[in-house]
Design a protein around this motif. Structure first.
Motif, PDB file in Angstrom:
ATOM      1  N   TYR A   1       9.831  59.602  50.638  1.00  0.00           N
ATOM      2  CA  TYR A   1       9.401  58.094  50.994  1.00  0.00           C
ATOM      3  C   TYR A   1       7.928  57.880  51.048  1.00  0.00           C
ATOM      4  O   TYR A   1       7.437  56.951  50.457  1.00  0.00           O
TER       5      TYR A   1
ATOM      6  N   TRP B   1       8.654  57.174  46.588  1.00  0.00           N
ATOM      7  CA  TRP B   1       9.197  56.033  46.691  1.00  0.00           C
ATOM      8  C   TRP B   1       8.872  54.763  47.154  1.00  0.00           C
ATOM      9  O   TRP B   1       9.104  53.848  46.571  1.00  0.00           O
TER      10      TRP B   1
ATOM     11  N   ARG C   1      11.029  51.198  40.429  1.00  0.00           N
ATOM     12  CA  ARG C   1      12.435  51.633  41.274  1.00  0.00           C
ATOM     13  C   ARG C   1      13.640  51.159  40.422  1.00  0.00           C
ATOM     14  O   ARG C   1      14.650  51.710  40.351  1.00  0.00           O
TER      15      ARG C   1
ATOM     16  N   LEU D   1      17.493  52.523  39.266  1.00  0.00           N
ATOM     17  CA  LEU D   1      18.559  52.128  39.567  1.00  0.00           C
ATOM     18  C   LEU D   1      19.545  51.527  38.201  1.00  0.00           C
ATOM     19  O   LEU D   1      20.768  51.770  38.336  1.00  0.00           O
TER      20      LEU D   1
ATOM     21  N   ILE E   1      23.817  53.026  49.188  1.00  0.00           N
ATOM     22  CA  ILE E   1      22.647  53.602  48.660  1.00  0.00           C
ATOM     23  C   ILE E   1      21.827  52.429  47.610  1.00  0.00           C
ATOM     24  O   ILE E   1      20.604  52.474  47.676  1.00  0.00           O
TER      25      ILE E   1
ATOM     26  N   LEU F   1      17.858  51.923  47.929  1.00  0.00           N
ATOM     27  CA  LEU F   1      16.878  52.342  47.281  1.00  0.00           C
ATOM     28  C   LEU F   1      16.008  51.063  46.610  1.00  0.00           C
ATOM     29  O   LEU F   1      14.860  51.116  46.177  1.00  0.00           O
TER      30      LEU F   1
ATOM     31  N   THR G   1      14.188  55.845  51.321  1.00  0.00           N
ATOM     32  CA  THR G   1      15.074  57.067  50.906  1.00  0.00           C
ATOM     33  C   THR G   1      16.484  57.194  51.593  1.00  0.00           C
ATOM     34  O   THR G   1      16.406  56.796  52.792  1.00  0.00           O
TER      35      THR G   1
ATOM     36  N   CYS H   1      22.213  61.478  39.863  1.00  0.00           N
ATOM     37  CA  CYS H   1      20.877  61.532  40.428  1.00  0.00           C
ATOM     38  C   CYS H   1      20.027  62.230  39.654  1.00  0.00           C
ATOM     39  O   CYS H   1      18.782  61.974  38.919  1.00  0.00           O
TER      40      CYS H   1
ATOM     41  N   LEU I   1      15.947  60.969  39.095  1.00  0.00           N
ATOM     42  CA  LEU I   1      15.552  60.378  40.196  1.00  0.00           C
ATOM     43  C   LEU I   1      14.414  61.367  40.938  1.00  0.00           C
ATOM     44  O   LEU I   1      14.890  62.584  40.996  1.00  0.00           O
TER      45      LEU I   1
ATOM     46  N   VAL J   1      14.836  61.487  47.231  1.00  0.00           N
ATOM     47  CA  VAL J   1      15.043  60.004  47.288  1.00  0.00           C
ATOM     48  C   VAL J   1      16.413  59.865  47.758  1.00  0.00           C
ATOM     49  O   VAL J   1      16.786  58.977  48.721  1.00  0.00           O
ATOM     50  N   VAL J   2      17.360  60.902  47.218  1.00  0.00           N
ATOM     51  CA  VAL J   2      18.876  60.709  47.635  1.00  0.00           C
ATOM     52  C   VAL J   2      19.237  62.202  47.903  1.00  0.00           C
ATOM     53  O   VAL J   2      18.958  63.310  47.218  1.00  0.00           O
TER      54      VAL J   2
END
Length: 480
Positions: free
Chosen positions: A75, A79, A87, A91, A174, A178, A183, A203, A208, A212-213
């Motif tokens: 984060y 991100w 971003r 996605l 999620i 995001l 995060t 991911c 990614l 982040v995840v």
């Protein structure tokens, strides 16, 4: 001469399991990699066969701390600093990969959860992809979300999701997090972790940025450690009201933002001018979709007294055509109950309903010899004093009550500690609007039920929780 009618027979139409590669064991997904957990492991089983599918790592406090630290680093350094349009690209990429691997995801969801393949294939997975596409579109337009001209993310979100819609609830949590620049550390339910772990692979496939995840698996103790961690800025939970209350107590007095989407006991209200055949389909969808494992299920049918007999006859005839069995069979309408514990609760409350004097009816159906199964069931002669009319059963069990006037329908519908959803069936638009204005429910469906769209907000009142997910409103929970 009238020809004798024979019941419509369906040949087996099983979906192949070969597209899914279930590993013998799974670790935790932290900082972009799968790692071993420090805690014990537990087994995830198939509800339809009771076969052990895999050994799953149970995250302890040290594992939770590592995941939160990874999310904080991602984060701070990557991100939150990334432009929204960048971003959005991640996605969009995740959404496309979900579509490309949709069959794999659907089969795995049905194996691990027990829901029919036609539901996971035609409902869950398409809406999962739609959520990522939708919130990708918002990522560079957050100043138009109604949170000021320069809305900022909250930080690290701790998210806990239930077992009834494992991948769909993941997407609900999620995708908006995001898009807003947060995060995530997400914990799936202990009985359905496999699609969340496959999402972790997605991911990786989408490149990614690490951290982040993060996906951590475990039971209640893992969830408690996540909620109580001082590095969490936002808690999002979908599940039971009792656990939601415990979470609210845990975060009280802290700066953590919270959204809770909890239980329900929705009223599905049918007036005497409603299109009955259409209403019957909506009633069946409302309570028997996903074996009734739906927080917003129409588990209370309120039918106007003058049409009650006719509607019940049609409903019983329709219930007799529902097919119960192998979740991977494309003809199956009702799959397996998710766990032995949930099956025991459904049986207990159904037996109590019968003991309290309600009339119990199920169509003749042969249940498989292995796994966790419960037939579609309805109760007539139900009053508001019956436990089956008050408590969330979370199974394929419908309680039928009658009413005479709209005012009586509103009074009975609102006579519940919950307030998640409701349905209204009538040809009169003015009556629909009147009822929607009177019903204390976060979502009111008109001449339909259980329809979801990523552009529409979803959430409840009273003990059904607070906050909204979906639509522009879903962004508010992840922005300062």
């Amino acid at each position: 001469m009238q020809m004798a009618t024979t019941p419509f027979e369906y040949a087996p139409a099983p979906e192949s399991r070969s597209i899914v590669d279930i590993k013998p064991s799974y670790g935790l997904f932290v900082n972009g990699e799968f790692v071993d957990g420090h805690g014990k492991s537990f087994k995830t089983i198939s509800p339809s066969t009771e076969e052990v599918l895999a050994e799953i790592a149970e995250a302890d406090e040290a594992d939770v701390d590592a995941a939160v630290r990874a999310a904080r680093k991602a984060y701070d350094k990557v991100w939150s600093r990334m432009p929204g349009r960048e971003r959005a690209k991640y996605l969009y990429r995740i959404a496309r990969i979900i579509q490309e691997r949709s069959r794999e995801l659907a089969v795995l969801e049905s194996i691990d959860n027990g829901k029919p393949i036609k539901e996971s294939r035609d409902v869950d997975i398409p809406i999962v992809a739609a959520h990522f596409f939708y919130y990708a579109g918002w990522a560079d337009k957050l100043e138009y979300a109604g949170r000021g001209t320069d809305p900022q993310p909250l930080g690290v979100a701790g998210q806990i999701i239930p077992w009834n819609f494992p991948l769909l609830m993941l997407a609900w949590k999620i995708a908006p997090a995001l898009a807003c620049g947060n995060t995530v550390v997400l914990k799936p339910a202990e009985t359905t972790p496999l699609t969340a772990l496959l999402f972790a692979e997605i991911c990786q496939q989408a490149d990614l940025p690490p951290g982040v995840v993060n996906i951590i698996t475990g039971a209640g103790g893992t969830g408690q450690a996540l909620v109580g961690h001082p590095g969490i800025d936002k808690v999002a939970f979908t599940g039971s009201t009792d656990v939601g209350k415990a979470i609210a107590r845990t975060v009280a007095g802290t700066d953590k933002k919270v959204t809770l989407e909890l239980g329900g006991k929705a009223a599905n209200i049918v007036f005497d001018d409603a299109p009955l055949d259409q209403a019957v389909e909506g009633i069946v969808t409302g309570i028997f979709f996903n074996q009734g494992h739906v927080c917003c299920a129409g588990s209370r049918l309120l039918v106007q007294e003058s049409i009650a007999d006719e509607l019940l006859a049609k409903l019983k005839r329709r219930m007799s055509t529902l097919r119960i069995g192998d979740p991977l069979d494309k003809n199956t309408d009702i799959g397996a109950i998710n766990s032995a514990e949930q099956l025991a609760r459904i049986r207990e409350l159904s037996d109590i309903g019968e003991a309290e004097g309600a009339g119990r009816w199920s169509p003749e159906c042969e249940l498989p010899s292995h796994g966790f199964w419960f037939p579609p069931t309805l109760f007539t002669g139900v009053t508001q004093a019956h436990r089956i009319a008050r408590e969330e059963i979370f199974g394929p069990v419908l309680s039928v009550l009658t009413f005479r006037t709209p005012a009586e329908a509103v009074e009975k519908a609102n006579n519940t500690p919950y307030g998640l959803s409701a349905g209204v069936w009538t040809e009169k638009g003015s009556l629909i609007l009147h009822m929607a204005n009177q019903l204390r429910a976060g979502v009111v469906w008109a001449n339909t039920f259980n329809k979801f769209d990523p552009t529409s907000p979803f959430g409840g009142f009273k003990e059904s929780g607070y906050g909204r997910e979906g639509g522009r409103h879903g962004l508010e929970a992840y922005l300062k």
